[in-house]
Design an enzyme around this catalytic site. Structure first.
Site, PDB file in Angstrom:
ATOM      1  NE  ARG A 202      74.406  12.055  87.811  1.00  0.00           N
ATOM      2  CZ  ARG A 202      74.560  10.882  88.491  1.00  0.00           C
ATOM      3  NH1 ARG A 202      73.488   9.999  88.661  1.00  0.00           N
ATOM      4  NH2 ARG A 202      76.157   9.993  88.558  1.00  0.00           N
TER       5      ARG A 202
ATOM      6  CG  HIS B 141      74.467  11.460  96.043  1.00  0.00           C
ATOM      7  ND1 HIS B 141      73.081  10.803  95.677  1.00  0.00           N
ATOM      8  CD2 HIS B 141      75.063  10.624  95.750  1.00  0.00           C
ATOM      9  CE1 HIS B 141      73.110   9.561  94.929  1.00  0.00           C
ATOM     10  NE2 HIS B 141      74.850   9.699  95.209  1.00  0.00           N
TER      11      HIS B 141
ATOM     12  CG  HIS C 180      75.394   5.889  98.744  1.00  0.00           C
ATOM     13  ND1 HIS C 180      76.195   5.115  97.921  1.00  0.00           N
ATOM     14  CD2 HIS C 180      75.710   6.929  97.481  1.00  0.00           C
ATOM     15  CE1 HIS C 180      76.686   5.997  96.488  1.00  0.00           C
ATOM     16  NE2 HIS C 180      76.187   6.328  95.912  1.00  0.00           N
TER      17      HIS C 180
ATOM     18  CG  ASP D 188      75.105   4.979  88.682  1.00  0.00           C
ATOM     19  OD1 ASP D 188      74.355   4.882  89.592  1.00  0.00           O
ATOM     20  OD2 ASP D 188      76.326   6.142  88.489  1.00  0.00           O
TER      21      ASP D 188
ATOM     22  CD  GLU E  57      72.626   4.935  95.846  1.00  0.00           C
ATOM     23  OE1 GLU E  57      72.475   6.135  95.408  1.00  0.00           O
ATOM     24  OE2 GLU E  57      73.406   4.150  95.490  1.00  0.00           O
TER      25      GLU E  57
END
Ligand code: GLA
Length: 387
Positions: A116, A141, A215, A287, A353
């Protein structure tokens, strides 16, 4: 700003680097097919504008990869378990229409900026840029049409005992609001030992920011087989970047010690996932970006291990990048049906990631993601499989 500078040639040398970074041997698993056959191309589907999308199949050292020209998507990644039984360990779809209609980035290449950027805005050299906003107030993304939704030019290669694909995409000046023409090349290499190596390279003709990643949604028991809460995960990071409610880092590098975010010793993903830590409540699970202890390194170093105890399948990741976004599949809600015809529910996969930290363009204390004309952005991530 000097990004990672290394000579990146996907070649047998890559296997050597991987071997030293990850331990173990670079030899093929017993009984595994191990030959550098030329990748095979087939028609996979056609986009609404008539563009044909191809699927490339390649295999080496027991690892089999299927890659789409659309998004550079890993549509399938098969590896053996401890008995030599192969399974596809990457979530995906069996049709192009599903990828176009509703994919949460399954298997895709992410760019120009992984994760982000707050309000989709940043200032560089005194100029403010407004990006495509596609995640609440923020840009996620790469914006509404990121690299995951582009058709890449794919060039197969066989080099010594390696097989692979080189994927090229040029993003024009102003694309999704980003300055500069960005020429990106991503190389997927399968080595004789079954390692999957990703090399990212990019150049620009104007100062810009870049943060490319992959991803893949991992489920080492096989996609569609249920929850990854029993998978054991280890991450070599003493700190992570807490976020606000929009999942934008606050700027703090918080200690993982004494929190559910401590993965310094391998533990089951599910062990602390319901601990109710305020950061988990915001994210509906994990996350977050882990601040890798090793920092930016000239060569890939081991940073994480994921293991499914039942099948024995193990993934070890090495990277030269400073961060790792661990996402526990929180937004999978049973509405998507995957490759094998089963629906995906929350926690049915996880993403690891390798990247620069989220929102770095607005966080002067984070390692810089600025790329200038004349420089080459180069990074490498190595995935080593064993069972
Ligand atoms: C990344 C983000 C998550 C989510 C997924 C896609 O991992 O960090 O918040 O957006 O992509 O659903």
């Amino acid at each position: 700003m000097e990004l990672n500078r290394r000579t990146v040639i996907a070649s047998a040398a890559a296997a050597g680097i991987a071997a030293s970074a990850l331990g173990g041997t670079a030899e093929a698993a017993p009984g595994a097919a191990s030959h550098g056959r030329r990748p095979v191309k087939e028609h996979f589907g056609t986009l609404a504008d008539g563009t044909k999308v191809y699927r490339w199949s390649l295999e080496n050292g027991g690892t089999a990869l299927k890659v789409l020209s659309y998004g550079g998507i890993v549509q399938s990644l098969e590896i053996p378990d401890r008995h030599g039984r192969r399974a596809n360990v990457s979530l995906g779809f069996d049709s192009l229409d599903d990828y176009v209609a509703s994919s949460p980035y399954f298997g895709a290449l992410i760019g120009r900026y992984g994760n982000r950027i707050a309000k989709g805005r940043f200032t560089l050299d005194g100029k403010t840029y407004q990006l495509s906003v596609n995640d609440g107030d923020n840009s996620l993304h790469g914006g509404a049409k990121g690299f995951d939704k582009r058709v890449w030019d794919v060039e197969p290669f066989v080099s010594g005992s390696d097989v692979g694909l080189r994927l090229h995409h040029t993003s024009v000046d102003g694309d999704m609001g980003y300055p500069g023409t960005l020429r990106a090349t991503v190389t997927y290499t399968l080595t004789r030992g079954g390692d999957w190596i990703i090399d990212y390279e990019a150049t620009t003709d104007k100062a810009t920011v870049v943060n490319l990643t992959s991803h893949v949604y991992w489920n080492l028991a096989g996609e569609g087989s249920g929850s990854i809460e029993d998978h054991e995960l280890q991450i070599a990071a003493a700190r992570y970047t807490p976020t606000d409610a929009g999942l934008i880092p606050t700027g703090e590098l918080a200690k993982v010690a004494g929190t559910p975010f401590d993965f310094r010793r391998a533990k089951p993903v599910g062990r602390d996932i319901r601990a109710g830590h305020p950061q988990q409540v915001l994210a509906k699970g994990y996350d977050h970006n882990w601040v890798l202890d090793k920092g930016i390194t000239a060569e890939p170093e081991h940073i994480a291990t994921l293991r499914d105890p039942a099948s024995g399948r193990t993934l070890r990741i090495a990277t030269d990048q400073p961060g790792l976004q661990f996402y526990s599949g929180n937004f999978l809600d049973g509405t998507l049906t995957g490759t094998s015809g089963r629906t995906y529910r929350q926690g049915d996969a996880l993403c690891l990631e390798t990247q620069h930290f989220p929102d770095s363009p607005n966080q002067p204390a984070f390692p810089s993601t600025v790329l200038r004309p004349g420089e080459t952005y180069r990074t490498r991530t190595v995935h080593r499989f064993s069972a």
